[in-house]
Design an enzyme around this catalytic site. Structure first.
Site, PDB file in Angstrom:
ATOM      1  N   ASP A  14     -12.994 -34.171 -15.468  1.00 33.08           N
ATOM      2  CA  ASP A  14     -12.341 -35.002 -14.465  1.00 33.08           C
ATOM      3  C   ASP A  14     -13.395 -35.279 -13.388  1.00 33.08           C
ATOM      4  O   ASP A  14     -14.396 -34.576 -13.296  1.00 33.08           O
ATOM      5  CB  ASP A  14     -11.156 -34.204 -13.892  1.00 33.08           C
ATOM      6  CG  ASP A  14     -10.536 -34.846 -12.685  1.00 33.08           C
ATOM      7  OD1 ASP A  14     -10.331 -36.078 -12.702  1.00 33.08           O
ATOM      8  OD2 ASP A  14     -10.236 -34.117 -11.714  1.00 33.08           O
ATOM      9  N   ASP A  16     -12.609 -36.516  -9.679  1.00 30.33           N
ATOM     10  CA  ASP A  16     -12.165 -36.114  -8.350  1.00 30.33           C
ATOM     11  C   ASP A  16     -11.714 -34.656  -8.342  1.00 30.33           C
ATOM     12  O   ASP A  16     -10.763 -34.295  -9.021  1.00 30.33           O
ATOM     13  CB  ASP A  16     -11.015 -37.050  -7.953  1.00 30.33           C
ATOM     14  CG  ASP A  16     -10.387 -36.675  -6.630  1.00 30.33           C
ATOM     15  OD1 ASP A  16     -11.039 -35.960  -5.855  1.00 30.33           O
ATOM     16  OD2 ASP A  16      -9.248 -37.088  -6.381  1.00 30.33           O
TER      17      ASP A  16
HETATM   18  P1  B16 Z   1      -8.470 -45.687  -7.755  1.00 31.15           P
HETATM   19  P2  B16 Z   1      -9.231 -38.679 -11.061  1.00 31.15           P
HETATM   20  C1  B16 Z   1      -7.783 -40.269  -9.469  1.00 31.15           C
HETATM   21  O1  B16 Z   1      -9.030 -39.823  -9.928  1.00 31.15           O
HETATM   22  C2  B16 Z   1      -7.474 -39.621  -8.143  1.00 31.15           C
HETATM   23  O2  B16 Z   1      -7.267 -38.233  -8.315  1.00 31.15           O
HETATM   24  C3  B16 Z   1      -6.225 -40.219  -7.573  1.00 31.15           C
HETATM   25  O3  B16 Z   1      -5.938 -39.654  -6.290  1.00 31.15           O
HETATM   26  C4  B16 Z   1      -6.400 -41.736  -7.440  1.00 31.15           C
HETATM   27  O4  B16 Z   1      -5.207 -42.347  -6.934  1.00 31.15           O
HETATM   28  C5  B16 Z   1      -6.732 -42.315  -8.810  1.00 31.15           C
HETATM   29  O5  B16 Z   1      -7.909 -41.697  -9.289  1.00 31.15           O
HETATM   30  C6  B16 Z   1      -6.921 -43.828  -8.800  1.00 31.15           C
HETATM   31  O6  B16 Z   1      -8.060 -44.150  -8.070  1.00 31.15           O
HETATM   32  O7  B16 Z   1      -7.526 -46.203  -6.695  1.00 31.15           O
HETATM   33  O8  B16 Z   1      -9.895 -45.563  -7.288  1.00 31.15           O
HETATM   34  O9  B16 Z   1      -8.358 -46.460  -9.045  1.00 31.15           O
HETATM   35  O10 B16 Z   1      -8.657 -37.402 -10.486  1.00 31.15           O
HETATM   36  O11 B16 Z   1      -8.554 -39.105 -12.339  1.00 31.15           O
HETATM   37  O12 B16 Z   1     -10.729 -38.640 -11.177  1.00 31.15           O
HETATM   38 MG    MG Z   2      -9.047 -34.365 -10.150  1.00 28.52          MG
END
Ligand code: B16
Ligand code: MG
Length: 217
Positions: A14, A16
């Site tokens: 992952d 984030d």
């Molecule tokens: P975006 P991951 C996710 O990343 C985040 O954890 C989540 O908080 C966020 O809303 C989502 O990506 C979408 O991000 O708006 O930049 O498309 O944890 O899957 O790396």
């Molecule tokens: Mg994450």
């Protein structure tokens, strides 16, 4: 090259919360949105948005707002949040890698395994470029081509498929409850990064990427 001490052929990470802390930037950007619509929002509520895609996150925030919103308004709010988020991540540097993350990527490849990234963020490629680690991954799933956000297993299944591997040959690494569910429902072994009482479905939980050791799995 194969490694004697692991049965896996790839590790799928992952982004984030595992590689870098973009959750903080998502928090700042969503906080502005929530304030604008009069919805309560704090770090604790932000935890529920981890691994949830943009429109899904917005829906959770707006459910606590004093009025309802049209589809057009929702799209405008999501777009404004994303522009703010992009301004924030434009300041990221390799110094924003979480401790142990780069070392884990290097160790996995050194052991002869592939590396994959499974982030539902449509900004993941930008973040990887800012961190200077795009070429550390053998495959990166394009979130724009994923229909189902975590906890659905689609993103981890797609990462395995892009590597040409069976899910059972892959180890998944996640910090979010929804992400661990995605890994497990994909049929992979899950490494949780965080607290065991939170990441209850993970096969093993480590407090940070500094404790990631391939030979433990
Ligand atoms: P975006 P991951 C996710 O990343 C985040 O954890 C989540 O908080 C966020 O809303 C989502 O990506 C979408 O991000 O708006 O930049 O498309 O944890 O899957 O790396
Ligand atoms: Mg994450």
């Amino acid at each position: 090259m194969t490694h004697a001490n692991t049965r896996y052929k790839a590790v799928i990470f992952d982004l984030d919360g595992v590689i870098t802390d973009t959750a903080h930037y998502h928090y700042l950007a969503w906080k502005r949105t929530a304030d604008a619509v009069g919805a309560p929002f704090d770090e604790e509520f932000n935890e529920q948005l981890k691994g949830v895609d943009r429109m899904g996150s917005l829906a959770l925030i707006l459910a606590r707002a004093p009025r309802s919103f049209s589809s057009e308004e929702k799209l405008a709010l999501a777009d404004a949040k994303n522009r703010h988020y992009q301004e924030l991540i434009a300041t990221m540097t390799p110094g924003d890698l979480l401790p142990g993350a780069l070392e884990a990527l290097v160790a996995v490849r050194a052991a002869g395994l592939k590396t994959g990234l499974a982030s539902v963020s449509k900004n993941a490629f930008t973040v990887l470029d800012r961190l200077g680690i795009r070429d550390r991954f053998d495959t990166v799933v394009d979130a724009a081509r994923i229909a189902n956000s975590k906890p659905h297993p689609e993103i981890f299944l797609t990462a395995a498929a892009q590597l040409g591997l069976d899910p059972g040959d892959c180890l998944g690494v996640e910090d979010a409850v929804a992400g661990v569910a995605s890994i497990k429902d994909a049929g992979m072994v899950a490494v949780g990064v965080g607290k065991p009482e939170v990441l209850t479905r993970a096969d093993r939980v480590i407090p940070s990427m500094l404790e990631f050791r391939l030979e433990d799995y």
